[in-house]
Design a protein around this motif. Structure first.
Motif, PDB file in Angstrom:
ATOM      1  N   LYS A 249       5.588  57.638  17.731  1.00  0.00           N
ATOM      2  CA  LYS A 249       4.622  58.318  16.874  1.00  0.00           C
ATOM      3  C   LYS A 249       4.155  59.590  17.573  1.00  0.00           C
ATOM      4  CE  LYS A 249       2.946  54.255  17.378  1.00  0.00           C
ATOM      5  NZ  LYS A 249       3.513  52.916  17.424  1.00  0.00           N
ATOM      6  N   GLU A 396      -2.195  57.017  22.550  1.00  0.00           N
ATOM      7  CA  GLU A 396      -3.154  57.355  21.509  1.00  0.00           C
ATOM      8  C   GLU A 396      -4.545  57.644  22.068  1.00  0.00           C
ATOM      9  OE1 GLU A 396      -1.008  54.870  21.560  1.00  0.00           O
ATOM     10  OE2 GLU A 396      -0.038  54.606  19.604  1.00  0.00           O
ATOM     11  N   ARG A 502       1.985  42.255  23.476  1.00  0.00           N
ATOM     12  CA  ARG A 502       1.870  43.006  22.220  1.00  0.00           C
ATOM     13  C   ARG A 502       1.874  42.042  21.046  1.00  0.00           C
ATOM     14  NH1 ARG A 502       3.628  48.455  23.073  1.00  0.00           N
ATOM     15  NH2 ARG A 502       4.117  48.741  25.258  1.00  0.00           N
TER      16      ARG A 502
END
Ligand code: ATP
Ligand code: MG
Length: 637
Positions: A249, A396, A502
């Motif tokens: 991303k 992020e 995760r």
């Protein structure tokens, strides 16, 4: 001094007052009019109306007090070179680079893709972009053409800055064929490419498109290029996530919030002081490199070391397992930052190497990027004799989400297995992944989420795709607008968090959910295990079973079936004994390497897919394809 808990509480209860104070840690051309604009959740806009510049804060601001002090130290054990730029020299170089980019038509808001090895010019190029308000997009050097092409298409750079080659372990990787092919594959064509020549690989310049860095830098050597005053909420850069769980991303970051967040973290978390030296072993291709090789240390007035090479090779290219500690000694490093995966490489060697050089300047070693298993934490901590501080964050977030704020409360003790507590500005919660209900009681497993507004420095959005930002990160927990980290964790009774893996990797054995981390931690406790990956594999009877892949520490050839069987039996018994029979791996395979991303993260999804005979998906970030081949061979696929 108030306790850390009070410090954190204030950042959540009165974020504007809290961050207005932190904003004083940087220089503003025009002070902010509004500290936080959160009227369009989940978007948080920090320091609205303020004008500043990252390059000014990283370089120009320090000229008055420390012009002649070292700012950038670029060490390459690949080429045996060591170069040092003072703040004044860096200032001159960055201006020449800024003028060179401008001569190629780059202006405010234009993207510049930086596809470079870990050399000083790469950092100079980043700072030059920041200076003129161009948006840099650093792509890890040596990425294959396909991966590079998709980033060129996404970021649409006007100019690409590159080098003839990178080098790793003495193996030269020529960049020009990779970049040329990427540009050919991409629908977007940059108008110019600026090449740094290291003399490592031949360079063939295309007329009009290609330019030589050295020529332009000489032409603009005396350029005076003032910093462009940017809005705090303008975009500073785009960086892609590691691609561990799927397609990377493009994280978009701002200017003012990021500068303040980094300045605050240097003070409260890393406790790094102006005039000292910071050494992060990461790469500028990753967020750690952006925040803690380039901007963080320089904003704090520290010298920063950029290192090209393996952790186990000396300046002469010969094996030297103590090279990092030699640099710590030589440059009197006070704060060091690395990753568990690098420490596990060192761990294969003699611990005495850790004490070969004088480490008296070093105050702490910070590690991030992957779960820090207890045996590794203990090994490095005892070996170096300094605190080892785990910190958990993401591309992020831009800076740590969970760690210890040693600059606020030095007495806060690290706890083995835990990265620590939520940092100021972060309201972290554990929630049930399908009901969204908060799990407030201690030790309940759930998804780690962050409640908005997110603090300064946090991503603004996904580059060019607000909808993907909102849908990917903020809509995954039913009924709640919270940011999902997609990590699975617990909080203990004292407020320390533990990351269990995760959410994609959670293993569901007969209805019991286990984090891969829990099992891996247990396997890593075996004296002969250097590295381990555990994945859940579909099983007709139990839904899923755990399957482990281990790299032995020493003395065990992967081909020695008998020894491998013995190790398998011991590991199975250890896991069953510590976590229960449910967690016991159905198989333990011995391999010589595990598939990882270029940033050193385990690609469990690829291992799992191979075990289940599925397509492993996007492998553009896979570092060593042979490692996955080996797993195929092991599981007979
Ligand atoms: P992608 O998002 O593209 O799948 P990625 O998540 O690996 O890739 P990064 O942003 O580089 O990309 O990594 C962040 C992730 O790394 C975290 O979400 C977490 O899973 C893991 N991580 C980072 N630091 C730690 C830590 N100290 N302990 C445990 N896990 C960590
Ligand atoms: Mg991620």
């Amino acid at each position: 001094m108030a306790s850390y808990a009070d410090f954190h509480r204030r950042s959540i209860d009165a974020p504007e007052a809290f961050w207005a104070e932190q904003a004083d840690l940087i220089d503003w051309h025009k002070p902010p009019e509004q500290i936080l604009d959160a009227c369009q959740p989940p978007f948080a806009r920090w320091f609205v109306g303020g004008q500043t510049n990252l390059c000014h804060n990283a370089v120009d601001r320090h000229l008055a007090a420390r012009a002649d002090q070292a700012a950038l130290i670029a060490v390459s054990t690949e080429t045996g070179s060591e170069r040092v730029w003072s703040f004044a020299q860096l200032h001159a170089q960055v201006q020449a680079a800024a003028a060179s980019l401008m001569a190629l038509g780059v202006g405010r808001g234009d993207r510049v893709l930086i596809y470079m090895p870990m050399i000083g010019e790469a950092i100079i190029a980043m700072l030059a972009c920041a200076r003129i308000g161009a948006i840099h997009c650093v792509v890890f050097g040596g990425f294959a053409s396909g991966a590079l092409a998709s980033r060129i298409e996404d970021a649409q750079p006007k100019v690409v800055v590159s080098a003839d080659a990178g080098s790793r372990g003495g193996k030269v990787i020529a960049y020009q064929p990779l970049l040329d092919e990427a540009i050919r594959l991409s629908a977007h064509k940059p108008s110019a490419v600026l090449w740094v020549e290291r003399g490592l690989a031949p360079l063939v310049c295309q007329a009009r498109r290609d330019h030589r860095w050295a020529e332009l830098m000489v032409r603009h050597a005396d350029a005076r290029v003032p910093c462009v005053w940017l809005e705090a909420t303008d975009t500073s850069y785009i960086i892609y996530t590691s691609g561990t769980t799927g397609r990377p991303k493009g994280v978009q970051r701002d200017v003012g919030g990021y500068a303040v967040a980094l300045a605050a973290s240097m003070k409260h978390i890393f406790d790094g002081r102006a005039g000292e030296t910071y050494f992060s072993t990461s790469d500028i291709g990753w967020v750690v490199g952006h925040s803690y090789i380039v901007y963080g240390p320089l904003i704090a007035g520290m010298a920063t070391i950029a290192y090209e090479g393996l952790p186990t090779q000396g300046m002469d290219g010969q094996p030297d397992g103590a090279i990092w500690w030699q640099l710590v000694h030589k440059y009197r490093v006070t704060v060091m930052f690395s990753a568990p995966t690098a420490v596990r490489v060192l761990k294969k060697q003699d611990a005495a190497l850790l004490r070969k050089h004088d480490l008296s300047s070093l105050r702490a070693l910070f590690l991030a990027g992957e779960p820090l298993d207890e045996p590794t934490a203990r090994w490095i901590g005892e070996g170096l004799g300094v605190p080892v501080i785990d910190n958990y964050w993401q591309t992020e977030s831009g800076w740590p989400i969970l760690t210890l704020a040693r600059g606020v409360d030095a007495a806060q003790a690290p706890r083995l297995g835990s990265p620590g507590v939520p940092m100021y500005g972060y309201q972290v919660k554990i929630v049930h992944e399908s009901t969204g209900e908060e799990l407030a009681a201690p030790n309940e497993k759930g998804v780690v989420v962050i409640e908005g507004p997110t603090p300064p420095g946090f991503m603004q959005t996904v580059w060019g795709d607000d909808e993907r930002f909102v849908n990917t990160y903020w809509k995954s927990i039913p009924g709640k607008l919270v940011y999902s980290t997609f990590d699975w964790g617990i909080r203990d009774a004292d407020g320390y968090y533990y990351i269990l893996g995760r959410t994609d990797d959670v293993i569901n054995v007969a209805g019991h959910r286990l984090g891969t981390r829990e099992i891996e931690e247990c396997v890593a406790g075996h004296a002969n295990v250097a590295e381990v990956a555990v994945v859940g594999v579909a099983d007709a009877l139990k839904g899923q079973v755990a399957v482990a892949f281990v790299v032995p520490r020493s003395g065990l050839a992967a081909s020695d079936e008998q020894a491998a069987r013995l190790l398998e039996g011991e590991i199975m018994a250890a896991v069953a004994g510590q976590l229960g029979a449910l967690a016991r791996p159905a198989r333990v395979h011995v391999v010589t390497a595990l598939p990882k991303t270029r940033s050193g993260k385990l690609l469990r999804r690829a291992i799992q897919a191979v075990c289940e005979q599925r397509d492993p998906g996007d492998l553009s970030t896979l570092d060593d394809p042979a490692s996955l081949q080996q797993i195929r061979a092991r599981v007979g696929r």
